[in-house]
Design a protein around this motif. Structure first.
Motif: not given
Length: 266
Positions: A12-17
């Motif tokens: 999954a992507d943590d939203g910070k790359g």
């Protein structure tokens, strides 16, 4: 195989790359992420300070573990393995200050070389599990399916990482898929941990050419295992689970520290 059969390892992507691993348990319909955490020990604290630290952790758990809450399980794991005096000695030599008193340097060297059994590697992890059944609406609003569940979990992880600081625990990072696979593999085969760790350290050097750090998720499980009454044997190690009754009267905060102390390799 075995207990790992219903699990899927997702990314999954943590939203910070940055990517982090999510373990989906198909039978329980839960999603779990694991973080590497650091914390200061209790050994140098007074009894009152140690009790306050433990109370802070208890208060944090009480805030997170609520009935019918989205987070259904929080688990901590503390790994202790006999370390290598050579590694500790090398690190010490590299960090000796030129102006350090010769007597102090000699004393430190003597202490390091005196007893191999007191050298230990400590690694702490924090696992957080999201219940898909309890957070169905939020998952649907986030797009549904695995992607929606991972998005909801990711938002919860960001909040947890900031609030757990008050309990004296710092989240270094949420493990990526290959990192988590390496942790699982080392749990089944402890002797493989040193090789996995060495590869991770080597990969941080400039110009490194070689295999990626961690382990392929497909190789995370045991190569063989045998179950008998009271013990589970796997890849050269033994696991035992004991049912205990916790004390019903107050105890010192360091009552379990002896279990986590270093031991000899033999």
């Amino acid at each position: 195989p075995g207990v790992l059969a219903p699990l899927r390892l997702l990314a999954a992507d943590d939203g910070k790359g940055r990517r982090f691993a999510v373990v989906h348990h198909r039978g329980e319909d839960t999603y779990t992420a694991v973080a590497k955490v650091t914390h200061s020990g209790l050994a140098l604290l007074s009894s009152a300070q140690a009790a306050n630290r433990v109370q802070g952790w208890a208060s944090w758990l009480a805030q997170q573990c609520v009935e019918d809450g989205y987070i259904c399980r929080i688990a901590t794991y503390h790994l202790v393995e006999p370390g290598e005096v050579d590694e500790l000695g090398s690190w010490t030599e590299e960090h000796v200050h030129p102006d350090a008193p010769p007597q102090a340097v000699a004393l430190v060297r003597e202490v390091i070389a005196s007893d191999r059994r007191r050298v230990a590697d400590h690694v702490s992890s924090l696992a957080v599990t999201l219940s898909a059944a309890r957070s169905r609406r939020e998952i649907r609003n986030a797009g549904g399916g695995d992607a929606g569940a991972c998005a909801v979990l990711g938002r919860r992880l960001s909040a947890l990482a900031s609030t757990v600081l008050a309990a004296g625990v710092e989240v270094e990072r949420w493990l990526q898929p290959r990192e988590l696979a390496g942790v699982i593999r080392a749990s089944y085969a402890p002797l493989a941990r040193r090789e996995i760790t060495a590869r991770e350290l080597a990969a941080k050097r400039n110009g490194y050419v070689g295999p990626e750090p961690g382990m392929p998720p497909a190789l995370a499980g045991p190569t063989w295992a045998e179950t008998s009454w009271g013990v589970y044997e796997h890849d050269g190690a033994f696991s035992v689970v004991a049912e205990i009754e916790w004390p019903r009267t107050p105890r010192d905060a360091t009552m379990l520290s002896g279990i986590l102390s270093a031991s000899s390799k033999g």
